[in-house]
Design an enzyme around this catalytic site. Structure first.
Site, mmCIF file in Angstrom:
data_model
loop_
_atom_site.group_PDB
_atom_site.id
_atom_site.type_symbol
_atom_site.label_atom_id
_atom_site.label_comp_id
_atom_site.label_asym_id
_atom_site.label_seq_id
_atom_site.Cartn_x
_atom_site.Cartn_y
_atom_site.Cartn_z
ATOM 1 C CG ASP A 1 30.069 39.638 43.738
ATOM 2 O OD1 ASP A 1 31.267 39.313 43.589
ATOM 3 O OD2 ASP A 1 29.560 40.612 43.153
ATOM 4 C CG ASN B 1 35.350 33.379 38.753
ATOM 5 O OD1 ASN B 1 34.557 32.799 39.490
ATOM 6 N ND2 ASN B 1 35.280 34.683 38.537
#
Length: 253
Positions: free
Chosen positions: A33, A81
């Site tokens: 991340d 995503n």
């Protein structure tokens, strides 16, 4: 080498010297991340951030190899995503494809895809299948590439696979209800046959799983690191292992 680099290397050696190698996790899950935030802070584009994050993966696997880790799961693309703009998603998929090809070509890693293939473009599916096939005989770290992955989706897919298998066998609904167990469902997960992750690392300072390996991480230890993924260093990795080794895992007992 400047003074800062020298101090960093000396500190990393000190941390490693104190690491109990008998307590190293066998399976590490990593939520990579902070690529976009790293790029923004550096004045770069999202694609540059994703590429910098991809470049870090080989370093991580090298560190894992040095410390006898056996399985690594890398969350490269979540089902959420897909909501990102096409202008970002398309370059990201190309970066992921190149990364998977590089992992397969390296010769040290056995690549395995975890996720829902049907959600991915045909070209990406082909790359993942070819990488997995090409590395079947590799006797190295098993690298799960989580692409198009979501924890809830995995559980739904596992239950669907279980139902279809027993339907094909002619198992009645009543008989199936009698035999359903956590072990039976586990046999239909993307990671079937693998040990559950001992340690889950998330970079960027976020302290949540966001759906990562919801089933498998029931007894995992978590380590949340402040640095963005592209800036993740060997000493950060060693700190995570040291922190894990200091914990007393009770598995609910």
């Amino acid at each position: 080498m400047n003074l800062r680099d020298l101090v960093y290397r000396l500190y990393a050696r000190r941390v490693e010297a104190r690491l109990d190698h008998t307590q190293v996790p066998k399976h590490i899950g990593v939520i990579l991340d902070g690529n976009r935030r790293w790029a923004k802070a550096s004045g770069g584009t999202a694609a540059q951030g994703h590429q910098a994050g991809a470049d870090k993966i080989q370093e991580l696997l090298g560190w894992c190899s040095e410390t006898d880790v056996e399985v690594v799961t890398l969350w490269l693309l979540s089902t959420d995503n897909f909501d990102r703009p096409e202008s970002e998603l398309t370059p990201l998929l190309r970066i992921i494809e190149n990364t998977v090809r590089d992992l397969a070509a390296d010769g040290r890693w056995r690549v395995h895809h975890v996720g829902t293939l049907d959600l991915l473009p045909a070209h990406t599916q082909t790359v993942l299948k070819e990488a997995e096939q090409a590395t079947l005989g590799v006797d190295g770290i098993l690298v799960n590439v989580a692409v198009g992955y979501g924890g809830r989706q995995e559980i739904a897919d596992a239950v669907r696979s279980l139902l279809l298998e027993h339907s094909a066998r002619g198992t009645s609904f009543e008989d199936l209800a009698e035999i359903v167990s956590t072990d039976l469902i586990s046999e239909h997960l993307y990671t079937r046959g693998q040990p559950d992750p001992d340690l889950v690392i998330r970079t960027s300072g976020e302290q949540r799983l966001s759906g990562f390996m919801l089933w498998q991480s029931a007894h995992s230890e978590y380590y949340f690191c402040e640095v963005f993924w592209p800036a993740f260093r060997r000493v950060d990795f060693l700190r995570a292992l040291r922190d894990y080794a200091a914990r007393h895992r009770r598995f609910g007992g």
